[in-house]
Design a protein around this motif. Sequence first.
Motif, PDB file in Angstrom:
ATOM      1  N   PRO A  79       0.810  -1.234   0.000  1.00  0.00           N
ATOM      2  CA  PRO A  79       0.000   0.000   0.000  1.00  0.00           C
ATOM      3  C   PRO A  79       0.839   1.277   0.000  1.00  0.00           C
ATOM      4  O   PRO A  79       0.519   2.228  -0.732  1.00  0.00           O
ATOM      5  CB  PRO A  79      -0.819  -0.136   1.287  1.00  0.00           C
ATOM      6  CG  PRO A  79      -0.979  -1.599   1.461  1.00  0.00           C
ATOM      7  CD  PRO A  79       0.330  -2.191   1.019  1.00  0.00           C
ATOM      8  N   ASN A  80       1.916   1.301   0.779  1.00  0.00           N
ATOM      9  CA  ASN A  80       2.809   2.467   0.767  1.00  0.00           C
ATOM     10  C   ASN A  80       3.512   2.617  -0.573  1.00  0.00           C
ATOM     11  O   ASN A  80       3.727   3.734  -1.055  1.00  0.00           O
ATOM     12  CB  ASN A  80       3.857   2.353   1.882  1.00  0.00           C
ATOM     13  CG  ASN A  80       3.265   2.665   3.241  1.00  0.00           C
ATOM     14  OD1 ASN A  80       2.262   3.358   3.349  1.00  0.00           O
ATOM     15  ND2 ASN A  80       3.886   2.148   4.286  1.00  0.00           N
ATOM     16  N   MET A  81       3.872   1.496  -1.197  1.00  0.00           N
ATOM     17  CA  MET A  81       4.510   1.553  -2.504  1.00  0.00           C
ATOM     18  C   MET A  81       3.555   2.130  -3.540  1.00  0.00           C
ATOM     19  O   MET A  81       3.947   2.926  -4.400  1.00  0.00           O
ATOM     20  CB  MET A  81       4.966   0.160  -2.944  1.00  0.00           C
ATOM     21  CG  MET A  81       6.225  -0.330  -2.275  1.00  0.00           C
ATOM     22  SD  MET A  81       6.698  -1.952  -2.908  1.00  0.00           S
ATOM     23  CE  MET A  81       6.939  -1.593  -4.642  1.00  0.00           C
ATOM     24  N   LEU A  82       2.289   1.718  -3.482  1.00  0.00           N
ATOM     25  CA  LEU A  82       1.284   2.244  -4.409  1.00  0.00           C
ATOM     26  C   LEU A  82       1.127   3.752  -4.225  1.00  0.00           C
ATOM     27  O   LEU A  82       0.999   4.496  -5.211  1.00  0.00           O
ATOM     28  CB  LEU A  82      -0.061   1.537  -4.173  1.00  0.00           C
ATOM     29  CG  LEU A  82      -0.113   0.057  -4.552  1.00  0.00           C
ATOM     30  CD1 LEU A  82      -1.422  -0.565  -4.084  1.00  0.00           C
ATOM     31  CD2 LEU A  82       0.060  -0.141  -6.048  1.00  0.00           C
ATOM     32  N   HIS A  83       1.167   4.188  -2.979  1.00  0.00           N
ATOM     33  CA  HIS A  83       1.086   5.628  -2.702  1.00  0.00           C
ATOM     34  C   HIS A  83       2.287   6.364  -3.274  1.00  0.00           C
ATOM     35  O   HIS A  83       2.164   7.456  -3.833  1.00  0.00           O
ATOM     36  CB  HIS A  83       0.984   5.856  -1.194  1.00  0.00           C
ATOM     37  CG  HIS A  83       0.864   7.292  -0.821  1.00  0.00           C
ATOM     38  ND1 HIS A  83       1.925   8.019  -0.308  1.00  0.00           N
ATOM     39  CD2 HIS A  83      -0.181   8.157  -0.897  1.00  0.00           C
ATOM     40  CE1 HIS A  83       1.537   9.257  -0.078  1.00  0.00           C
ATOM     41  NE2 HIS A  83       0.267   9.366  -0.419  1.00  0.00           N
ATOM     42  N   MET A  84       3.468   5.746  -3.153  1.00  0.00           N
ATOM     43  CA  MET A  84       4.693   6.362  -3.674  1.00  0.00           C
ATOM     44  C   MET A  84       4.666   6.503  -5.191  1.00  0.00           C
ATOM     45  O   MET A  84       5.269   7.414  -5.739  1.00  0.00           O
ATOM     46  CB  MET A  84       5.917   5.541  -3.258  1.00  0.00           C
ATOM     47  CG  MET A  84       6.457   5.859  -1.878  1.00  0.00           C
ATOM     48  SD  MET A  84       7.965   4.941  -1.506  1.00  0.00           S
ATOM     49  CE  MET A  84       7.310   3.505  -0.724  1.00  0.00           C
ATOM     50  N   THR A  90       7.013  11.234  -0.753  1.00  0.00           N
ATOM     51  CA  THR A  90       6.346  10.425   0.256  1.00  0.00           C
ATOM     52  C   THR A  90       7.031  10.624   1.594  1.00  0.00           C
ATOM     53  O   THR A  90       8.217  10.348   1.741  1.00  0.00           O
ATOM     54  CB  THR A  90       6.390   8.934  -0.119  1.00  0.00           C
ATOM     55  OG1 THR A  90       5.772   8.751  -1.386  1.00  0.00           O
ATOM     56  CG2 THR A  90       5.673   8.096   0.924  1.00  0.00           C
ATOM     57  N   LYS A  91       6.258  11.097   2.555  1.00  0.00           N
ATOM     58  CA  LYS A  91       6.782  11.307   3.894  1.00  0.00           C
ATOM     59  C   LYS A  91       5.983  10.481   4.895  1.00  0.00           C
ATOM     60  O   LYS A  91       4.762  10.404   4.816  1.00  0.00           O
ATOM     61  CB  LYS A  91       6.724  12.789   4.274  1.00  0.00           C
ATOM     62  CG  LYS A  91       7.673  13.663   3.476  1.00  0.00           C
ATOM     63  CD  LYS A  91       7.603  15.110   3.942  1.00  0.00           C
ATOM     64  CE  LYS A  91       8.566  15.985   3.138  1.00  0.00           C
ATOM     65  NZ  LYS A  91       8.489  17.403   3.555  1.00  0.00           N
ATOM     66  N   VAL A  92       6.692   9.861   5.823  1.00  0.00           N
ATOM     67  CA  VAL A  92       6.054   9.106   6.895  1.00  0.00           C
ATOM     68  C   VAL A  92       6.673   9.549   8.212  1.00  0.00           C
ATOM     69  O   VAL A  92       7.809  10.033   8.248  1.00  0.00           O
ATOM     70  CB  VAL A  92       6.229   7.586   6.723  1.00  0.00           C
ATOM     71  CG1 VAL A  92       5.580   7.113   5.441  1.00  0.00           C
ATOM     72  CG2 VAL A  92       7.705   7.198   6.749  1.00  0.00           C
ATOM     73  N   SER A  93       5.918   9.375   9.284  1.00  0.00           N
ATOM     74  CA  SER A  93       6.467   9.704  10.593  1.00  0.00           C
ATOM     75  C   SER A  93       7.490   8.647  10.985  1.00  0.00           C
ATOM     76  O   SER A  93       7.461   7.509  10.496  1.00  0.00           O
ATOM     77  CB  SER A  93       5.345   9.770  11.637  1.00  0.00           C
ATOM     78  OG  SER A  93       4.806   8.480  11.856  1.00  0.00           O
ATOM     79  N   PHE A  94       8.384   9.026  11.866  1.00  0.00           N
ATOM     80  CA  PHE A  94       9.412   8.089  12.319  1.00  0.00           C
ATOM     81  C   PHE A  94       8.767   6.879  12.998  1.00  0.00           C
ATOM     82  O   PHE A  94       9.199   5.741  12.798  1.00  0.00           O
ATOM     83  CB  PHE A  94      10.371   8.785  13.288  1.00  0.00           C
ATOM     84  CG  PHE A  94      11.460   7.881  13.800  1.00  0.00           C
ATOM     85  CD1 PHE A  94      12.539   7.548  13.011  1.00  0.00           C
ATOM     86  CD2 PHE A  94      11.376   7.345  15.080  1.00  0.00           C
ATOM     87  CE1 PHE A  94      13.540   6.701  13.473  1.00  0.00           C
ATOM     88  CE2 PHE A  94      12.374   6.506  15.555  1.00  0.00           C
ATOM     89  CZ  PHE A  94      13.451   6.182  14.757  1.00  0.00           C
ATOM     90  N   SER A  95       7.717   7.108  13.791  1.00  0.00           N
ATOM     91  CA  SER A  95       7.038   6.012  14.485  1.00  0.00           C
ATOM     92  C   SER A  95       6.380   5.059  13.490  1.00  0.00           C
ATOM     93  O   SER A  95       6.402   3.836  13.684  1.00  0.00           O
ATOM     94  CB  SER A  95       6.004   6.565  15.475  1.00  0.00           C
ATOM     95  OG  SER A  95       5.046   7.346  14.797  1.00  0.00           O
ATOM     96  N   ASP A  96       5.804   5.600  12.403  1.00  0.00           N
ATOM     97  CA  ASP A  96       5.201   4.750  11.375  1.00  0.00           C
ATOM     98  C   ASP A  96       6.263   3.912  10.662  1.00  0.00           C
ATOM     99  O   ASP A  96       6.022   2.749  10.309  1.00  0.00           O
ATOM    100  CB  ASP A  96       4.452   5.603  10.347  1.00  0.00           C
ATOM    101  CG  ASP A  96       3.141   6.148  10.890  1.00  0.00           C
ATOM    102  OD1 ASP A  96       2.685   5.643  11.932  1.00  0.00           O
ATOM    103  OD2 ASP A  96       2.584   7.086  10.286  1.00  0.00           O
TER     104      ASP A  96
END
Length: 312
Positions: A79-84, A90-96
Amino acid sequence: MHEKNMTGITMIHILGFQFSQNINIVAFFLFLVNYFMTICGNFLIITLVSYSKSLHSPMYFFLSQLAVSDILLITDILPNMLHMNLVKETKVSFSDCITQYYFFAVLEVLDSLLLTVMSYDRYLAICKPLHYNLIMNHQLSWIMVVTCWVVSFLVALIHTITISKLQFCGPYVIDHFFCDLDPILGLACGDTSIVQLEILYLVIIVAVIPFFIIIISYAYIIFTIYKIPSITGRQKVFSTCSSHLIVVSVYYVTLMSVYMVPSKGESWNMTKFFSLLYTVLTPLLNPIIYSLRNKELKNVFGRLINNFPKFQ
């Protein structure tokens, strides 16, 4: 200006694959189709094993657990790859990022342990057929599966906690398509040797030792098959474990390919490619390999299709 928490980082920029816009669109649809087929293929395995009493054996029970693991693994990554592929940045939080790595580690350890348990099951079935039903009963199967899950969560938790306690100070960029170990450690600004030593010990326990158990199991299996006088008998016995052997080979070859390639400079593109194989392609291949090479699964699938109109 980036805000910092106690680790030194709050947001991380994941580069993913640096394709042109046209190729990104094509890649998006390829990854989407891959995701859909992987979910459907593995869910089909789970459904067939649940549906048919003839598949209520330890071998297929372990296979259904491997299918669950593959569904969760590709859901953690794709899912993250599809978003990218749809957005340039593409930015995500460190905790994620840490959370994604934790579940990735859990599922990789789980795959290793399940494949080991499956090889032991095949060893008993072929080398100790008279004792198989006595040893590999329903209760032991559940104990082994639950142990695999618990050990996977604990092992991943141990070194993920250790990693999260490091001091991170940037750069705030991960040149990968997901939060893998080396890219995360590349963000640390302190000494990571203790973490790497801890991971080495854990890898020996959950990957290297299981690998040698599988090798030893198949050495006994091959020796037992070799003693069967008829060629037809050898082929019939070998067919019961050939699918598992192929899956094991694909798993370890792709996994080792990533860590045999130096993770610096231009070789990152090669690392991404091999990572793509064992995070995205392998979960798709597993149900295909088992479905194509297993007559029992194909027979149950045929009966399910034939009986489907009756349920309508």
